[in-house]
Design a protein around this motif. Structure first.
Motif, mmCIF file in Angstrom:
data_model
loop_
_atom_site.group_PDB
_atom_site.id
_atom_site.type_symbol
_atom_site.label_atom_id
_atom_site.label_comp_id
_atom_site.label_asym_id
_atom_site.label_seq_id
_atom_site.Cartn_x
_atom_site.Cartn_y
_atom_site.Cartn_z
ATOM 1 N N SER A 192 42.302 42.215 49.928
ATOM 2 C CA SER A 192 42.989 43.299 51.054
ATOM 3 C C SER A 192 41.720 43.987 51.341
ATOM 4 O O SER A 192 41.851 44.453 52.638
ATOM 5 C CB SER A 192 44.201 43.815 50.346
ATOM 6 N N ARG A 193 41.090 44.790 50.644
ATOM 7 C CA ARG A 193 40.085 45.501 51.165
ATOM 8 C C ARG A 193 38.672 44.533 51.771
ATOM 9 O O ARG A 193 38.207 45.200 52.992
ATOM 10 C CB ARG A 193 39.366 46.230 49.822
ATOM 11 N N PHE A 194 38.621 43.640 51.428
ATOM 12 C CA PHE A 194 37.617 42.553 52.121
ATOM 13 C C PHE A 194 37.959 42.375 53.531
ATOM 14 O O PHE A 194 37.125 42.693 54.351
ATOM 15 C CB PHE A 194 37.512 41.272 51.201
ATOM 16 N N LEU A 195 39.461 42.183 53.761
ATOM 17 C CA LEU A 195 39.579 41.820 55.315
ATOM 18 C C LEU A 195 39.621 43.189 55.876
ATOM 19 O O LEU A 195 39.685 42.940 57.258
ATOM 20 C CB LEU A 195 41.081 41.370 55.111
ATOM 21 N N PRO A 206 32.747 27.749 51.501
ATOM 22 C CA PRO A 206 31.472 28.140 50.911
ATOM 23 C C PRO A 206 31.099 29.270 51.573
ATOM 24 O O PRO A 206 30.641 30.171 50.773
ATOM 25 C CB PRO A 206 30.469 26.944 51.022
ATOM 26 N N GLU A 207 31.048 29.298 52.930
ATOM 27 C CA GLU A 207 30.748 30.588 53.678
ATOM 28 C C GLU A 207 31.608 31.806 53.201
ATOM 29 O O GLU A 207 31.220 32.758 53.127
ATOM 30 C CB GLU A 207 30.639 30.297 55.242
ATOM 31 N N GLY A 208 32.952 31.441 53.144
ATOM 32 C CA GLY A 208 33.799 32.666 52.804
ATOM 33 C C GLY A 208 33.600 33.033 51.489
ATOM 34 O O GLY A 208 33.406 34.320 51.271
ATOM 35 N N VAL A 209 33.226 32.419 50.602
ATOM 36 C CA VAL A 209 32.937 32.753 49.032
ATOM 37 C C VAL A 209 31.605 33.680 49.018
ATOM 38 O O VAL A 209 31.533 34.655 48.602
ATOM 39 C CB VAL A 209 32.614 31.360 48.162
ATOM 40 N N LYS A 210 30.807 33.141 49.838
ATOM 41 C CA LYS A 210 29.446 33.867 50.215
ATOM 42 C C LYS A 210 29.541 35.460 50.644
ATOM 43 O O LYS A 210 29.244 36.293 50.178
ATOM 44 C CB LYS A 210 28.474 33.259 51.198
ATOM 45 N N ARG A 211 30.348 35.423 51.502
ATOM 46 C CA ARG A 211 30.822 36.703 52.492
ATOM 47 C C ARG A 211 31.681 37.627 51.375
ATOM 48 O O ARG A 211 31.204 38.862 50.937
ATOM 49 C CB ARG A 211 31.520 36.491 53.756
ATOM 50 N N ASP A 264 44.169 32.853 36.404
ATOM 51 C CA ASP A 264 45.101 33.415 37.355
ATOM 52 C C ASP A 264 45.329 34.762 37.405
ATOM 53 O O ASP A 264 45.658 35.522 38.582
ATOM 54 C CB ASP A 264 46.669 32.812 36.903
ATOM 55 N N GLN A 265 45.197 35.625 36.323
ATOM 56 C CA GLN A 265 44.998 36.772 36.142
ATOM 57 C C GLN A 265 44.148 37.386 37.197
ATOM 58 O O GLN A 265 44.291 38.442 37.916
ATOM 59 C CB GLN A 265 44.771 37.358 34.955
ATOM 60 N N ILE A 266 42.986 36.786 37.076
ATOM 61 C CA ILE A 266 41.717 37.095 38.182
ATOM 62 C C ILE A 266 41.962 37.173 39.482
ATOM 63 O O ILE A 266 41.663 37.742 40.328
ATOM 64 C CB ILE A 266 40.419 36.855 37.442
ATOM 65 N N PHE A 267 42.577 35.832 39.766
ATOM 66 C CA PHE A 267 42.749 35.496 41.233
ATOM 67 C C PHE A 267 44.022 36.653 41.803
ATOM 68 O O PHE A 267 43.713 37.212 42.743
ATOM 69 C CB PHE A 267 43.785 34.214 41.045
ATOM 70 N N ASN A 268 45.015 37.061 40.821
ATOM 71 C CA ASN A 268 45.976 37.774 41.479
ATOM 72 C C ASN A 268 45.211 39.220 41.473
ATOM 73 O O ASN A 268 45.535 39.966 42.330
ATOM 74 C CB ASN A 268 47.236 38.250 40.389
ATOM 75 N N LEU A 269 44.208 39.712 40.464
ATOM 76 C CA LEU A 269 43.465 40.869 40.807
ATOM 77 C C LEU A 269 42.600 41.076 42.172
ATOM 78 O O LEU A 269 42.964 41.949 42.844
ATOM 79 C CB LEU A 269 42.735 40.894 39.363
ATOM 80 N N MET A 270 42.236 39.927 42.387
ATOM 81 C CA MET A 270 41.261 39.828 43.546
ATOM 82 C C MET A 270 42.297 39.851 44.737
ATOM 83 O O MET A 270 42.164 40.595 45.735
ATOM 84 C CB MET A 270 40.645 38.429 43.549
ATOM 85 N N LYS A 271 43.559 39.109 44.509
ATOM 86 C CA LYS A 271 44.254 38.914 45.865
ATOM 87 C C LYS A 271 44.906 40.327 46.327
ATOM 88 O O LYS A 271 44.986 40.616 47.518
ATOM 89 C CB LYS A 271 45.329 38.107 45.240
ATOM 90 N N TYR A 272 45.478 41.084 45.364
ATOM 91 C CA TYR A 272 46.171 42.279 45.631
ATOM 92 C C TYR A 272 45.111 43.303 45.670
ATOM 93 O O TYR A 272 45.629 44.635 45.869
ATOM 94 C CB TYR A 272 47.138 42.417 44.606
ATOM 95 N N ASP A 273 43.816 43.229 45.042
ATOM 96 C CA ASP A 273 43.109 44.255 45.065
ATOM 97 C C ASP A 273 41.868 44.456 46.043
ATOM 98 O O ASP A 273 42.079 44.466 47.185
ATOM 99 C CB ASP A 273 42.460 44.401 43.858
ATOM 100 N N SER A 274 40.829 43.505 45.918
ATOM 101 C CA SER A 274 39.608 43.208 46.513
ATOM 102 C C SER A 274 39.752 42.540 47.705
ATOM 103 O O SER A 274 39.262 42.863 48.822
ATOM 104 C CB SER A 274 38.571 42.835 45.654
#
Length: 174
Positions: A137-140, A42-47, A125-135
């Protein structure tokens, strides 16, 4: 036996009192390990949401979370309502927080009448992959993440110092 008591107390101490700080300590490491881990915390989601808000793509994680909730539903009436809500919020052409997925146009009002738990899975799944390969990596690499990581490291340092001080006083008191 005095010595073994001290050693035992040591083990016990590092097990007990500092575990709370080590819990939070590992969160950034967990988040960095995988997007799945991040979304389970939940904390991760918040950030992550804070970060996505700045990138104007918060709707992606909100859609993903809504789909997760939807999959857990049992009651058909609730599912219909939630399916309609997901559709109206994220998928319809008039959606306020439209997500960018292929195939959303194929979801029509008819499907919403007969919802099933995995009806949004492909889009999710599409949105998951979009987040995974896009936002993700920028978040980290973002200040938001790195600041949180630094805070955790500082907390760990101070809790280690406290633990050492406790240990020292325990040894002198014996």
């Amino acid at each position: 036996s005095k010595l073994s008591e001290i050693c035992f107390a040591d083990i016990h101490d590092s097990d007990g009192s500092s575990s709370s700080s080590h819990q939070s300590l590992k969160s950034t490491a967990k988040w960095a390990a995988s997007l799945e881990n991040l979304l389970e915390d939940p904390e991760g989601v918040k950030r992550f949401r804070e970060f996505l808000k700045k990138e104007f793509s918060e709707e992606n994680v909100l859609f993903w979370l809504a789909c997760e909730d939807f999959k857990k539903m049992q009651d058909k009436k609730q599912m219909q309502e939630k399916a309609k809500e997901i559709y109206m919020t994220f998928l319809s052409s008039k959606a306020s927080s439209q997500v960018n997925v292929e195939g959303q146009s194929r979801l029509n009002e008819k499907i919403l009448e007969e919802p099933h738990p995995l009806m949004f899975q492909k889009l999710q799944d599409q949105i998951f992959n979009l987040m995974k390969y896009d936002s993700y990596s920028r978040f980290l690499k973002s200040d938001l993440f790195l600041k949180h990581k630094r805070t955790e490291e500082e907390e760990e340092d101070s809790s280690d110092a406290q633990t050492a001080a406790k240990r020292a006083s325990r040894i002198y008191n014996t």
